[in-house]
Design a protein around this motif. Structure first.
Motif, PDB file in Angstrom:
ATOM      1  N   ALA A  75       0.513  11.472   8.528  1.00 29.25           N
ATOM      2  CA  ALA A  75       0.660  10.251   7.744  1.00 29.25           C
ATOM      3  C   ALA A  75      -0.189   9.089   8.240  1.00 29.25           C
ATOM      4  O   ALA A  75      -0.548   8.215   7.460  1.00 29.25           O
ATOM      5  N   ARG A  76      -0.522   9.069   9.526  1.00 24.18           N
ATOM      6  CA  ARG A  76      -1.139   7.867  10.094  1.00 24.18           C
ATOM      7  C   ARG A  76      -2.439   7.475   9.399  1.00 24.18           C
ATOM      8  O   ARG A  76      -2.589   6.350   8.916  1.00 24.18           O
ATOM      9  N   GLY A  77      -3.373   8.391   9.332  1.00 25.16           N
ATOM     10  CA  GLY A  77      -4.663   8.076   8.728  1.00 25.16           C
ATOM     11  C   GLY A  77      -4.561   7.795   7.250  1.00 25.16           C
ATOM     12  O   GLY A  77      -5.223   6.886   6.731  1.00 25.16           O
ATOM     13  N   VAL A  78      -3.708   8.552   6.550  1.00 17.62           N
ATOM     14  CA  VAL A  78      -3.548   8.361   5.103  1.00 17.62           C
ATOM     15  C   VAL A  78      -2.959   6.991   4.802  1.00 17.62           C
ATOM     16  O   VAL A  78      -3.441   6.263   3.928  1.00 17.62           O
ATOM     17  N   VAL A  79      -1.905   6.616   5.541  1.00 13.45           N
ATOM     18  CA  VAL A  79      -1.257   5.324   5.322  1.00 13.45           C
ATOM     19  C   VAL A  79      -2.206   4.175   5.653  1.00 13.45           C
ATOM     20  O   VAL A  79      -2.323   3.200   4.905  1.00 13.45           O
ATOM     21  N   ALA A  80      -2.922   4.282   6.777  1.00  4.86           N
ATOM     22  CA  ALA A  80      -3.856   3.223   7.167  1.00  4.86           C
ATOM     23  C   ALA A  80      -4.953   3.063   6.121  1.00  4.86           C
ATOM     24  O   ALA A  80      -5.310   1.932   5.746  1.00  4.86           O
ATOM     25  N   PHE A  81      -5.504   4.177   5.650  1.00  5.95           N
ATOM     26  CA  PHE A  81      -6.528   4.115   4.609  1.00  5.95           C
ATOM     27  C   PHE A  81      -5.976   3.448   3.352  1.00  5.95           C
ATOM     28  O   PHE A  81      -6.640   2.600   2.734  1.00  5.95           O
ATOM     29  N   GLY A  82      -4.766   3.831   2.960  1.00  6.13           N
ATOM     30  CA  GLY A  82      -4.160   3.248   1.761  1.00  6.13           C
ATOM     31  C   GLY A  82      -3.934   1.755   1.891  1.00  6.13           C
ATOM     32  O   GLY A  82      -4.144   0.995   0.940  1.00  6.13           O
ATOM     33  N   MET A  83      -3.517   1.308   3.066  1.00  7.71           N
ATOM     34  CA  MET A  83      -3.282  -0.119   3.271  1.00  7.71           C
ATOM     35  C   MET A  83      -4.585  -0.910   3.201  1.00  7.71           C
ATOM     36  O   MET A  83      -4.634  -1.994   2.601  1.00  7.71           O
ATOM     37  N   VAL A  84      -5.646  -0.376   3.803  1.00  8.10           N
ATOM     38  CA  VAL A  84      -6.949  -1.053   3.737  1.00  8.10           C
ATOM     39  C   VAL A  84      -7.444  -1.115   2.298  1.00  8.10           C
ATOM     40  O   VAL A  84      -7.933  -2.164   1.835  1.00  8.10           O
ATOM     41  N   LEU A  85      -7.306  -0.010   1.564  1.00  6.20           N
ATOM     42  CA  LEU A  85      -7.740   0.024   0.171  1.00  6.20           C
ATOM     43  C   LEU A  85      -6.923  -0.947  -0.683  1.00  6.20           C
ATOM     44  O   LEU A  85      -7.473  -1.629  -1.565  1.00  6.20           O
ATOM     45  N   THR A  86      -5.627  -1.048  -0.423  1.00  6.10           N
ATOM     46  CA  THR A  86      -4.782  -2.006  -1.137  1.00  6.10           C
ATOM     47  C   THR A  86      -5.239  -3.434  -0.887  1.00  6.10           C
ATOM     48  O   THR A  86      -5.337  -4.252  -1.813  1.00  6.10           O
ATOM     49  N   ALA A  87      -5.515  -3.749   0.373  1.00  5.99           N
ATOM     50  CA  ALA A  87      -5.969  -5.102   0.721  1.00  5.99           C
ATOM     51  C   ALA A  87      -7.300  -5.424   0.052  1.00  5.99           C
ATOM     52  O   ALA A  87      -7.500  -6.532  -0.465  1.00  5.99           O
ATOM     53  N   ILE A  88      -8.215  -4.457   0.036  1.00 11.88           N
ATOM     54  CA  ILE A  88      -9.508  -4.665  -0.630  1.00 11.88           C
ATOM     55  C   ILE A  88      -9.291  -4.910  -2.123  1.00 11.88           C
ATOM     56  O   ILE A  88      -9.907  -5.799  -2.732  1.00 11.88           O
ATOM     57  N   GLY A  89      -8.393  -4.118  -2.719  1.00 11.37           N
ATOM     58  CA  GLY A  89      -8.098  -4.284  -4.141  1.00 11.37           C
ATOM     59  C   GLY A  89      -7.490  -5.632  -4.461  1.00 11.37           C
ATOM     60  O   GLY A  89      -7.849  -6.271  -5.465  1.00 11.37           O
ATOM     61  N   LEU A  90      -6.576  -6.103  -3.620  1.00 14.81           N
ATOM     62  CA  LEU A  90      -5.951  -7.412  -3.843  1.00 14.81           C
ATOM     63  C   LEU A  90      -6.975  -8.539  -3.690  1.00 14.81           C
ATOM     64  O   LEU A  90      -6.958  -9.509  -4.461  1.00 14.81           O
ATOM     65  N   ALA A  91      -7.843  -8.408  -2.701  1.00 10.91           N
ATOM     66  CA  ALA A  91      -8.891  -9.414  -2.532  1.00 10.91           C
ATOM     67  C   ALA A  91      -9.826  -9.419  -3.736  1.00 10.91           C
ATOM     68  O   ALA A  91     -10.220 -10.485  -4.243  1.00 10.91           O
ATOM     69  N   ALA A  92     -10.187  -8.222  -4.212  1.00 12.85           N
ATOM     70  CA  ALA A  92     -11.050  -8.129  -5.398  1.00 12.85           C
ATOM     71  C   ALA A  92     -10.348  -8.705  -6.629  1.00 12.85           C
ATOM     72  O   ALA A  92     -10.980  -9.354  -7.474  1.00 12.85           O
ATOM     73  N   LEU A  93      -9.035  -8.495  -6.709  1.00 11.05           N
ATOM     74  CA  LEU A  93      -8.269  -9.034  -7.833  1.00 11.05           C
ATOM     75  C   LEU A  93      -8.348 -10.558  -7.874  1.00 11.05           C
ATOM     76  O   LEU A  93      -8.381 -11.158  -8.951  1.00 11.05           O
TER      77      LEU A  93
END
Length: 352
Positions: A75-93
């Protein structure tokens, strides 16, 4: 209580908090963003709702990929990747100026990020960490997430009114990134397989294809899809349905909030009951929950009244709290830990 047991229950609480901040923002707090986004972009609420709907589709499509990746690497790498992608998406939003960029930011980046960071992988982490009381562990995880999500809605609403929806997106991107050390430092890279008595790891239950051709998978899938469709559909239209029957908007909103909070004790009770049942009894429990939900909804269709509307609210609170927990326990029992996330990802894809 041993140190490993304490660590396991600590992870249960932690995953609930993470899901509340991540998935809770996207699933519930987004209601505070819908109107400001539509006004700022000079578009309709329907266009913004379409972006949200496409985001759910993208999340469903991503779920099998997330599940398989979690089963293979932890789970570690998957969750970390997802959190970074979420943050990038929110910033882009926060920078979008057109409907097209809104769809890209919300429907692709944020939704795929949430699917990776805050759902399947965290469920797998709990199932792999707690074995004797998995029902209660999942119940506590979902209950903590529900409480955080409930508290999140008014907070985000105030934030939007105070600093605007764009700054709210930037702030929440920073919040998600601030939580990133949790998976990086607290989650193991690999979740060990359950050991057999001779100390050897139990073999894999088979390929993905060998799972989806089993009748048990499709029986669970159809139950999961039907229950989710009913709860999601009625939840969207519940407040208008109540106001159409004479309730004030304030009272209807209060009842809707009560439905969300009702799911918390229902989950906890379902966890206690499910942990005391054998695998043979769990399908009966799931069937009973679905039958109760269906009968309660039918009562309002047959005899529309305030009393039967309350019955529907209670039924939806039960439906939002208990069946999913039983489904996840069944998946862990029938398909094994090592394929749990793959199976759940497939179920979430079919559900969407």
């Amino acid at each position: 209580m041993s140190s490993s047991t304490k660590r396991g229950w600590g992870l249960v609480t932690t995953t609930g908090i993470l899901t509340g901040f991540g998935h809770g923002f996207v699933a519930f707090a987004v209601s505070a963003l819908l109107k400001p986004i539509a006004l700022d972009l000079d578009t309709s609420r329907g266009a913004v709702s379409t972006a949200i709907g496409l985001g759910r589709l993208a999340s469903g499509i991503a779920s099998p990929i997330v599940g398989r990746a979690t089963d293979r690497s932890g789970a570690r790498g998957v969750v970390a990747f997802g959190m970074v992608l979420t943050a990038i998406g929110l910033a882009a939003l926060g920078f979008v100026q057109t409907e097209a960029t809104l769809y890209l930011a919300w429907s692709v980046l944020v939704s795929a990020g949430v699917a990776a960071g805050f759902t399947v992988a965290l469920d797998k982490l709990v199932v792999g960490s707690i074995r004797e009381k998995r029902g209660m562990a999942l119940a506590v995880r979902f209950s903590v997430a529900a409480l955080v999500s409930t508290l999140l809605v008014p907070f985000v609403t105030v934030l939007v009114d105070t600093v605007g929806w764009r700054n709210t997106c930037f702030i929440w991107a920073l919040v998600v990134l601030a939580l990133l050390p949790i998976p990086l430092l607290k989650f193991e890279r690999h979740i060990p397989l359950k050991q057999s008595r001779n100390g050897a790891a139990k073999p894999s239950v088979g390929t993905v294809r060998s799972i989806v051709i089993r009748p048990a998978f499709w029986l669970i899938a159809f139950a999961f899809m039907a229950q989710a469709a009913v709860v999601t559909g009625l939840s969207v239209h519940l407040v208008p349905l109540m106001t159409d029957n004479g309730m004030t908007a304030t009272f209807a909103g209060t009842l809707f909030g009560g439905m969300i909070l009702l799911s918390v004790p229902v989950r906890l009770l379902a966890g206690v009951v499910a942990d005391r049942m054998t695998i043979r009894v769990l399908p009966i429990l799931l069937a009973a929950l679905l039958a109760l939900e269906g009968a309660s909804i039918a009562s309002f269709a047959l005899v529309p009244s305030f009393a039967t509307m309350l019955v529907v609210v209670v039924a939806l609170g039960i439906g939002a709290g208990a069946p999913t927990l039983v489904v996840l326990l069944l998946c862990a029992h029938l398909f094994g830990e090592d394929r749990f996330a793959t199976v759940q990802g497939a179920l979430m894809f079919l559900q969407v």
